[in-house]
Scaffold this active site. Structure first.
Site, PDB file in Angstrom:
ATOM      1  CB  ALA A 127      36.454 -14.815 -25.710  1.00  0.00           C
ATOM      2  N   GLY A 129      51.520 -12.903  37.424  1.00  0.00           N
ATOM      3  CA  GLY A 129      51.462 -12.942  38.882  1.00  0.00           C
ATOM      4  C   GLY A 129      51.738 -14.368  39.364  1.00  0.00           C
ATOM      5  CG  ASP A 185      44.211  -9.922  27.259  1.00  0.00           C
ATOM      6  OD1 ASP A 185      43.683 -10.724  28.048  1.00  0.00           O
ATOM      7  OD2 ASP A 185      45.232  -9.266  27.548  1.00  0.00           O
ATOM      8  NE  ARG A 191      52.432  -5.316  27.105  1.00  0.00           N
ATOM      9  CZ  ARG A 191      52.311  -6.351  27.932  1.00  0.00           C
ATOM     10  NH1 ARG A 191      53.259  -7.269  27.961  1.00  0.00           N
ATOM     11  NH2 ARG A 191      51.259  -6.484  28.703  1.00  0.00           N
ATOM     12  N   GLY A 194      41.241  -1.933  29.157  1.00  0.00           N
ATOM     13  CA  GLY A 194      42.603  -1.486  28.845  1.00  0.00           C
ATOM     14  C   GLY A 194      42.794  -1.175  27.369  1.00  0.00           C
TER      15      GLY A 194
HETATM   16  C1  UD1 Z   1      46.970  -9.593  35.459  1.00  0.00           C
HETATM   17  C2  UD1 Z   1      47.094 -10.157  36.870  1.00  0.00           C
HETATM   18  C3  UD1 Z   1      48.222 -11.191  36.886  1.00  0.00           C
HETATM   19  C4  UD1 Z   1      47.963 -12.263  35.872  1.00  0.00           C
HETATM   20  C5  UD1 Z   1      47.712 -11.679  34.494  1.00  0.00           C
HETATM   21  C6  UD1 Z   1      47.233 -12.747  33.544  1.00  0.00           C
HETATM   22  C7  UD1 Z   1      46.444  -8.345  38.361  1.00  0.00           C
HETATM   23  C8  UD1 Z   1      46.930  -7.331  39.319  1.00  0.00           C
HETATM   24  N1  UD1 Z   1      47.377  -9.096  37.804  1.00  0.00           N
HETATM   25  O1  UD1 Z   1      48.162  -8.924  35.171  1.00  0.00           O
HETATM   26  O2  UD1 Z   1      48.329 -11.753  38.191  1.00  0.00           O
HETATM   27  O3  UD1 Z   1      49.044 -13.179  35.837  1.00  0.00           O
HETATM   28  O4  UD1 Z   1      46.698 -10.661  34.541  1.00  0.00           O
HETATM   29  O5  UD1 Z   1      47.149 -12.242  32.245  1.00  0.00           O
HETATM   30  O6  UD1 Z   1      45.254  -8.465  38.144  1.00  0.00           O
HETATM   31  N2  UD1 Z   1      41.940  -4.140  32.857  1.00  0.00           N
HETATM   32  C9  UD1 Z   1      40.853  -3.317  33.023  1.00  0.00           C
HETATM   33  N3  UD1 Z   1      40.973  -2.225  33.798  1.00  0.00           N
HETATM   34  C10 UD1 Z   1      42.125  -1.901  34.426  1.00  0.00           C
HETATM   35  C11 UD1 Z   1      43.247  -2.757  34.264  1.00  0.00           C
HETATM   36  C12 UD1 Z   1      43.101  -3.868  33.479  1.00  0.00           C
HETATM   37  O7  UD1 Z   1      39.788  -3.575  32.458  1.00  0.00           O
HETATM   38  O8  UD1 Z   1      42.144  -0.883  35.132  1.00  0.00           O
HETATM   39  C13 UD1 Z   1      41.799  -5.324  32.011  1.00  0.00           C
HETATM   40  C14 UD1 Z   1      42.706  -5.262  30.818  1.00  0.00           C
HETATM   41  O9  UD1 Z   1      42.026  -4.697  29.704  1.00  0.00           O
HETATM   42  C15 UD1 Z   1      43.018  -6.735  30.573  1.00  0.00           C
HETATM   43  C16 UD1 Z   1      42.925  -7.352  31.972  1.00  0.00           C
HETATM   44  O10 UD1 Z   1      42.194  -6.445  32.745  1.00  0.00           O
HETATM   45  O11 UD1 Z   1      42.058  -7.364  29.761  1.00  0.00           O
HETATM   46  C17 UD1 Z   1      44.278  -7.625  32.589  1.00  0.00           C
HETATM   47  O12 UD1 Z   1      44.954  -6.399  32.756  1.00  0.00           O
HETATM   48  P1  UD1 Z   1      46.522  -6.289  32.586  1.00  0.00           P
HETATM   49  O13 UD1 Z   1      46.943  -4.925  32.919  1.00  0.00           O
HETATM   50  O14 UD1 Z   1      46.920  -6.851  31.282  1.00  0.00           O
HETATM   51  O15 UD1 Z   1      47.004  -7.259  33.754  1.00  0.00           O
HETATM   52  P2  UD1 Z   1      48.394  -7.928  33.890  1.00  0.00           P
HETATM   53  O16 UD1 Z   1      49.403  -6.928  34.293  1.00  0.00           O
HETATM   54  O17 UD1 Z   1      48.677  -8.745  32.696  1.00  0.00           O
END
Ligand code: UD1
Ligand code: CA
Length: 419
Positions: free
Chosen positions: A389, A141, A104, A13, A9
């Site tokens: 100096a 979640g 992260d 933000r 990702g």
């Molecule tokens: C996700 C979880 C949520 C949990 C939260 C904890 C899902 C659907 N939801 O939500 O239940 O409470 O993490 O932080 O999984 N990433 C990828 N590829 C993608 C999407 C995301 O590599 O296509 C990576 C992002 O870089 C990140 C991590 O996965 O490191 C989490 O993705 P993010 O979109 O932040 O998930 P949340 O909406 O926070």
């Protein structure tokens, strides 16, 4: 068991063109801290990182730090389920567990991850998820359970008002059997409010199949995900707190941990004093009996021997201070080696940069550099010499000599009318 860290990702933000997982914390990228927590866990034989946004840059930064890492690519970020699919489609088939985490979450602690792995193993689970219970569960979640068996995870955006009240949430850390992932990953669809492939759908699929799964409650303080700069700054504070705590317990006298910023790999021996408002960067080493600060800034590769003093407003970089060297006030010492017992007067500057290249300053033993001296590198000051100096020194100085270079003082007597 293999580890998969999701880092594809962008981190919208953070409001930066740089990928979120490369933001610096205590001298290292955020992702490094996550990988470090997994390194050496019993049963873990490989760490894999899934990248997407600025993939090349992430590989370039992480490879030298963790040369054994395998990288996988997710070209388009279609959701966490799709992210894991990108990995599993490329991975050689094996019957093992996959430990999944996000790039992260830099506050992860090895001991807690180990406890989670033990929980997974002892319960012979097909899927285990680590939960946490924040004061405010907004954005996470929510985990629906039946007697500690996870039934389903509902994302904030898909949750109804009752579900939103649930405080136990998904930390984003899982251990899942590879064979189960292979069996079910294509059953995940995008039928949700974000139109993404949710990895969390595997929880429901596992429950529906009647396979064993469980929830392990983790400590919220170690599991926080960094989504914006505010959270990043709090994570930095916590990591510096942990570094300082470890150093203090090993005998380093840190006067004010709150205002002391020491990078993760800095080594400091016992019986060193660190006075307030001091920054010590990566690759530095300080031997016993030395005193650093207040207001000192030791940059990359500052090697300080025994019983040295680096005082206020002294900046050092790639500098070796042999035992007993004193630089007590207002100096810049870069690309330098300074011999035993030498005294660097207030305001001494090593002029190491001509606008294009860097040059070295070599100072011998028992040298006395007078205050406000500029040392124009490359330059060599031999043992037991003294510099007056206010000098600008651009020629090498032989041992046992006195050098000074400054305009003669003129005095004009009775220049002003007396009152
Ligand atoms: C996700 C979880 C949520 C949990 C939260 C904890 C899902 C659907 N939801 O939500 O239940 O409470 O993490 O932080 O999984 N990433 C990828 N590829 C993608 C999407 C995301 O590599 O296509 C990576 C992002 O870089 C990140 C991590 O996965 O490191 C989490 O993705 P993010 O979109 O932040 O998930 P949340 O909406 O926070
Ligand atoms: Ca999301």
């Amino acid at each position: 068991m293999q580890v998969l860290i999701l880092a594809a990702g962008k981190g919208t933000r953070m409001k930066s063109p740089n990928p979120k997982v490369l933001f610096e914390i205590a001298g290292f990228p955020m992702l490094f801290h996550v990988m470090k927590a997994f390194e050496g866990i019993k049963g873990v034989n490989k760490i894999n990182v899934l990248t997407g946004y600025r993939s090349d840059l992430i590989r370039e930064k992480i490879s030298p730090l963790f040369p054994e890492t395998s990288f996988y690519l997710q070209k388009e970020q279609l959701g966490t389920g799709h992210a894991v699919k990108c990995f599993i489609d490329e991975k050689t088939v094996q019957d093992e567990d996959i430990f999944i985490a996000c790039g992260d979450t830099p506050l992860l602690k090895k001991e807690e991850l180990e406890e989670f792995a033990t929980f997974h193993k002892e319960n012979k689970n097909v899927l285990s998820v680590m939960s946490m219970s924040p004061e405010d569960p907004f954005g996470y979640g929510r985990i629906m359970t039946e007697e500690n068996v996870p039934v389903e995870i509902i994302e904030e955006k898909d949750a109804d008002n009752d579900q939103k009240k649930i405080r136990r949430v998904n930390s984003g850390i899982y251990i899942i059997k590879e064979s189960f992932i292979r069996e079910c990953i294509d059953k995940i669809d995008t039928d949700n409010s974000q139109g993404e492939f949710y990895l969390t759908d595997l929880v429901r699929l596992c429950y529906e199949k009647g396979l064993s799964s469980g929830v392990f409650e983790g400590n919220i303080h170690n599991l926080e995900g960094i989504n914006d700069i505010k959270a990043l700054s709090l994570a930095r504070k916590e990591i510096h707190r942990r570094i300082n705590e470890k150093l203090m317990l090993s005998g380093v006298d840190i006067y004010d941990p709150e205002s002391t910023f020491i990078d993760l790999d800095v080594e400091i021996e016992a019986d060193v004093k660190i006075l307030p408002f001091t920054v010590i960067k990566s690759g530095s080493f300080i031997e016993s009996g030395s005193s650093i600060g207040p207001f000192a800034r030791l940059r990359q590769g500052s090697l300080v021997g025994k019983r040295c003093k680096i005082g206020n407003f002294v900046e050092t970089k790639k500098a070796v201070f042999k035992d007993g060297v004193k630089a007590s006030h207002l100096s810049y010492i870069g690309d330098s080696v300074i011999g035993m017992g030498t005294n660097i007067g207030a305001g001494t500057i090593t002029c190491n940069y001509d606008g294009k290249n860097k040059f070295k300053t070599v100072i011998g033993e028992n040298v006395f550099i007078g205050s406000n001296t500029s040392l124009i590198a490359p330059v060599k000051i031999d043992d037991n010499s003294k510099i007056g100096a206010g000098s600008v020194i651009s020629k090498d100085v032989p041992e046992y000599s006195l050098s000074y270079s400054r305009a003669k003082q003129s005095i004009k007597k009775n220049h002003f009318r007396r009152k």
